[in-house]
Scaffold this motif. Sequence first.
Motif, PDB file in Angstrom:
ATOM      1  N   PHE A 109       0.816  -1.212   0.000  1.00 45.93           N
ATOM      2  CA  PHE A 109       0.000   0.000   0.000  1.00 45.93           C
ATOM      3  C   PHE A 109       0.853   1.267   0.000  1.00 45.93           C
ATOM      4  O   PHE A 109       0.576   2.212  -0.741  1.00 45.93           O
ATOM      5  N   ARG A 110       1.883   1.340   0.822  1.00 38.77           N
ATOM      6  CA  ARG A 110       2.670   2.571   0.961  1.00 38.77           C
ATOM      7  C   ARG A 110       3.388   2.942  -0.322  1.00 38.77           C
ATOM      8  O   ARG A 110       3.562   4.130  -0.617  1.00 38.77           O
ATOM      9  N   LEU A 111       3.815   1.959  -1.096  1.00 37.86           N
ATOM     10  CA  LEU A 111       4.433   2.246  -2.389  1.00 37.86           C
ATOM     11  C   LEU A 111       3.383   2.614  -3.432  1.00 37.86           C
ATOM     12  O   LEU A 111       3.571   3.523  -4.236  1.00 37.86           O
ATOM     13  N   ALA A 112       2.266   1.902  -3.413  1.00 39.63           N
ATOM     14  CA  ALA A 112       1.228   2.121  -4.421  1.00 39.63           C
ATOM     15  C   ALA A 112       0.465   3.417  -4.189  1.00 39.63           C
ATOM     16  O   ALA A 112       0.041   4.079  -5.147  1.00 39.63           O
ATOM     17  N   VAL A 113       0.301   3.794  -2.913  1.00 39.34           N
ATOM     18  CA  VAL A 113      -0.506   4.965  -2.553  1.00 39.34           C
ATOM     19  C   VAL A 113       0.304   5.849  -1.596  1.00 39.34           C
ATOM     20  O   VAL A 113      -0.026   5.965  -0.408  1.00 39.34           O
ATOM     21  N   PRO A 114       1.373   6.477  -2.086  1.00 39.48           N
ATOM     22  CA  PRO A 114       2.169   7.326  -1.196  1.00 39.48           C
ATOM     23  C   PRO A 114       1.426   8.578  -0.745  1.00 39.48           C
ATOM     24  O   PRO A 114       1.719   9.136   0.304  1.00 39.48           O
ATOM     25  N   THR A 115       0.470   9.030  -1.548  1.00 39.46           N
ATOM     26  CA  THR A 115      -0.431  10.118  -1.175  1.00 39.46           C
ATOM     27  C   THR A 115      -1.844   9.679  -1.559  1.00 39.46           C
ATOM     28  O   THR A 115      -2.027   8.951  -2.538  1.00 39.46           O
ATOM     29  N   PRO A 116      -2.863  10.115  -0.816  1.00 36.19           N
ATOM     30  CA  PRO A 116      -4.204   9.566  -1.038  1.00 36.19           C
ATOM     31  C   PRO A 116      -4.985  10.182  -2.191  1.00 36.19           C
ATOM     32  O   PRO A 116      -6.033   9.658  -2.576  1.00 36.19           O
ATOM     33  N   ASP A 117      -4.542  11.294  -2.762  1.00 36.70           N
ATOM     34  CA  ASP A 117      -5.376  12.055  -3.686  1.00 36.70           C
ATOM     35  C   ASP A 117      -5.893  11.243  -4.870  1.00 36.70           C
ATOM     36  O   ASP A 117      -7.074  11.324  -5.219  1.00 36.70           O
ATOM     37  N   HIS A 118      -5.032  10.451  -5.521  1.00 30.46           N
ATOM     38  CA  HIS A 118      -5.477   9.701  -6.695  1.00 30.46           C
ATOM     39  C   HIS A 118      -6.238   8.423  -6.340  1.00 30.46           C
ATOM     40  O   HIS A 118      -6.926   7.863  -7.198  1.00 30.46           O
ATOM     41  N   TYR A 119      -6.109   7.991  -5.106  1.00 34.07           N
ATOM     42  CA  TYR A 119      -6.770   6.776  -4.642  1.00 34.07           C
ATOM     43  C   TYR A 119      -8.218   7.040  -4.208  1.00 34.07           C
ATOM     44  O   TYR A 119      -9.107   6.219  -4.419  1.00 34.07           O
ATOM     45  N   LEU A 120      -8.446   8.202  -3.627  1.00 38.60           N
ATOM     46  CA  LEU A 120      -9.752   8.490  -3.041  1.00 38.60           C
ATOM     47  C   LEU A 120     -10.921   8.444  -4.020  1.00 38.60           C
ATOM     48  O   LEU A 120     -12.014   7.979  -3.642  1.00 38.60           O
ATOM     49  N   PRO A 121     -10.787   8.916  -5.280  1.00 34.18           N
ATOM     50  CA  PRO A 121     -11.956   8.848  -6.168  1.00 34.18           C
ATOM     51  C   PRO A 121     -12.502   7.435  -6.350  1.00 34.18           C
ATOM     52  O   PRO A 121     -13.713   7.249  -6.508  1.00 34.18           O
ATOM     53  N   MET A 122     -11.619   6.437  -6.297  1.00 31.13           N
ATOM     54  CA  MET A 122     -12.071   5.052  -6.397  1.00 31.13           C
ATOM     55  C   MET A 122     -12.962   4.678  -5.216  1.00 31.13           C
ATOM     56  O   MET A 122     -13.924   3.908  -5.359  1.00 31.13           O
ATOM     57  N   LEU A 123     -12.677   5.230  -4.021  1.00 30.52           N
ATOM     58  CA  LEU A 123     -13.492   4.909  -2.852  1.00 30.52           C
ATOM     59  C   LEU A 123     -14.935   5.388  -3.019  1.00 30.52           C
ATOM     60  O   LEU A 123     -15.872   4.761  -2.511  1.00 30.52           O
ATOM     61  N   TYR A 124     -15.129   6.495  -3.714  1.00 30.78           N
ATOM     62  CA  TYR A 124     -16.484   6.995  -3.945  1.00 30.78           C
ATOM     63  C   TYR A 124     -17.292   6.025  -4.798  1.00 30.78           C
ATOM     64  O   TYR A 124     -18.473   5.777  -4.521  1.00 30.78           O
ATOM     65  N   ILE A 125     -16.665   5.478  -5.835  1.00 32.51           N
ATOM     66  CA  ILE A 125     -17.383   4.526  -6.688  1.00 32.51           C
ATOM     67  C   ILE A 125     -17.615   3.219  -5.947  1.00 32.51           C
ATOM     68  O   ILE A 125     -18.666   2.588  -6.095  1.00 32.51           O
ATOM     69  N   ALA A 126     -16.657   2.803  -5.114  1.00 32.76           N
ATOM     70  CA  ALA A 126     -16.867   1.621  -4.285  1.00 32.76           C
ATOM     71  C   ALA A 126     -18.015   1.857  -3.306  1.00 32.76           C
ATOM     72  O   ALA A 126     -18.813   0.952  -3.038  1.00 32.76           O
ATOM     73  N   GLY A 127     -18.110   3.069  -2.761  1.00 32.08           N
ATOM     74  CA  GLY A 127     -19.222   3.393  -1.877  1.00 32.08           C
ATOM     75  C   GLY A 127     -20.552   3.345  -2.601  1.00 32.08           C
ATOM     76  O   GLY A 127     -21.551   2.841  -2.064  1.00 32.08           O
ATOM     77  N   LEU A 128     -20.590   3.871  -3.821  1.00 29.13           N
ATOM     78  CA  LEU A 128     -21.804   3.783  -4.631  1.00 29.13           C
ATOM     79  C   LEU A 128     -22.226   2.333  -4.836  1.00 29.13           C
ATOM     80  O   LEU A 128     -23.401   1.985  -4.777  1.00 29.13           O
ATOM     81  N   ALA A 129     -21.218   1.482  -5.102  1.00 27.23           N
ATOM     82  CA  ALA A 129     -21.492   0.082  -5.424  1.00 27.23           C
ATOM     83  C   ALA A 129     -21.968  -0.697  -4.211  1.00 27.23           C
ATOM     84  O   ALA A 129     -22.770  -1.616  -4.327  1.00 27.23           O
ATOM     85  N   ASP A 130     -21.422  -0.355  -3.026  1.00 25.02           N
ATOM     86  CA  ASP A 130     -21.685  -1.104  -1.802  1.00 25.02           C
ATOM     87  C   ASP A 130     -21.231  -2.551  -2.027  1.00 25.02           C
ATOM     88  O   ASP A 130     -20.050  -2.796  -2.175  1.00 25.02           O
ATOM     89  N   THR A 131     -22.147  -3.505  -2.090  1.00 17.96           N
ATOM     90  CA  THR A 131     -21.738  -4.898  -2.299  1.00 17.96           C
ATOM     91  C   THR A 131     -21.910  -5.351  -3.750  1.00 17.96           C
ATOM     92  O   THR A 131     -21.665  -6.520  -4.063  1.00 17.96           O
ATOM     93  N   GLU A 132     -22.339  -4.457  -4.647  1.00 14.89           N
ATOM     94  CA  GLU A 132     -22.508  -4.821  -6.055  1.00 14.89           C
ATOM     95  C   GLU A 132     -21.143  -4.822  -6.748  1.00 14.89           C
ATOM     96  O   GLU A 132     -20.432  -3.816  -6.722  1.00 14.89           O
ATOM     97  N   PRO A 133     -20.742  -5.927  -7.361  1.00 15.04           N
ATOM     98  CA  PRO A 133     -19.421  -5.986  -7.990  1.00 15.04           C
ATOM     99  C   PRO A 133     -19.283  -4.965  -9.126  1.00 15.04           C
ATOM    100  O   PRO A 133     -20.237  -4.664  -9.850  1.00 15.04           O
ATOM    101  N   LEU A 134     -18.087  -4.429  -9.269  1.00 10.93           N
ATOM    102  CA  LEU A 134     -17.762  -3.567 -10.400  1.00 10.93           C
ATOM    103  C   LEU A 134     -17.306  -4.420 -11.577  1.00 10.93           C
ATOM    104  O   LEU A 134     -16.837  -5.549 -11.401  1.00 10.93           O
ATOM    105  N   ASN A 135     -17.428  -3.863 -12.785  1.00 12.47           N
ATOM    106  CA  ASN A 135     -16.958  -4.527 -14.001  1.00 12.47           C
ATOM    107  C   ASN A 135     -15.713  -3.828 -14.524  1.00 12.47           C
ATOM    108  O   ASN A 135     -15.672  -2.588 -14.585  1.00 12.47           O
TER     109      ASN A 135
END
Length: 280
Positions: free
Chosen positions: A207-233
């Motif tokens: 994680f620390r190498l892949a996400v040294p700062t959170p800015d580019h990672y956070l937008p994905m969390l919003y879509i995961a939140g939208l999905a809840d338990t529905e799988p993404l494609n």
Amino acid sequence: MPAAFIGHGNPMNALERNRYTEAWRTFGASVPKPRAILVISAHWYTNATAVTAMPRPRTIHDFYGFPQPLFDVEYPAPGLPELATQVADVVKPTWCGADVDSWGIDHGTWSVLVHAFPDASIPVVQLALNAFKDFDHHLELGRKLAQLRDDGVLIIGSGNIVHNLRAVDFGQPDTGYDWALRFDDAAREQLESNPTEIAALDSHPDFRLAVPTPDHYLPMLYIAGLADTEPLNLLVDGHAAGSISMAAYTLGLNCPEAAKPGAGSAALSPDGFPAADSNL
């Protein structure tokens, strides 16, 4: 209305045609025409939760050292102040400010939309990332935004699951370091099974190498939140410059042709380009 997370990578993708931008075009052509587009971009990372509320947002060229044709790009989509009001309502009790003059449409948004919706006729609103909030907060805001999909709003998160500019190697145009591949694979497994648990990836050994700062990672969390338990494609996957994931996912829409491997690396910058200081 579907939703998507787009790994946008280098802003030069706005000027190029490659397998990633073709996937974005496929996505744009596949969704029903939305009433408006709400984008959570990695490049509006600030000290508050806010939403753009101006009728005519400006195109922001928020990067350095790129060729002039990129600075000449304009994306003249209208805004939609009434959507800004809706966003502020659905995220309560989180306070969400209305930005009427300071931001606009940044390159995390327009570098994708120039391909997905090239005529710029659909209203675009951006939601800022509050740098003072933890991952669970952003995931929960994504859940709250879900009701906007029922009102014809297309929600897009624009960032990169793996984004380490200090490790960029332009000699690796279309592959990633072992740690980048491992983390991207772990994210994919989670997003395609139970997105709501994605925040737990902060315990992954890479994680620390892949996400040294959170800015580019956070937008994905919003879509995961939208999905809840529905799988993404999966829309398209791949890597650029060793340390940037170009993976993109859709929610409520499957574009299998876009996910097929193909030729065409993501846009890169020349050797010696100061990636860490360019705001990629």
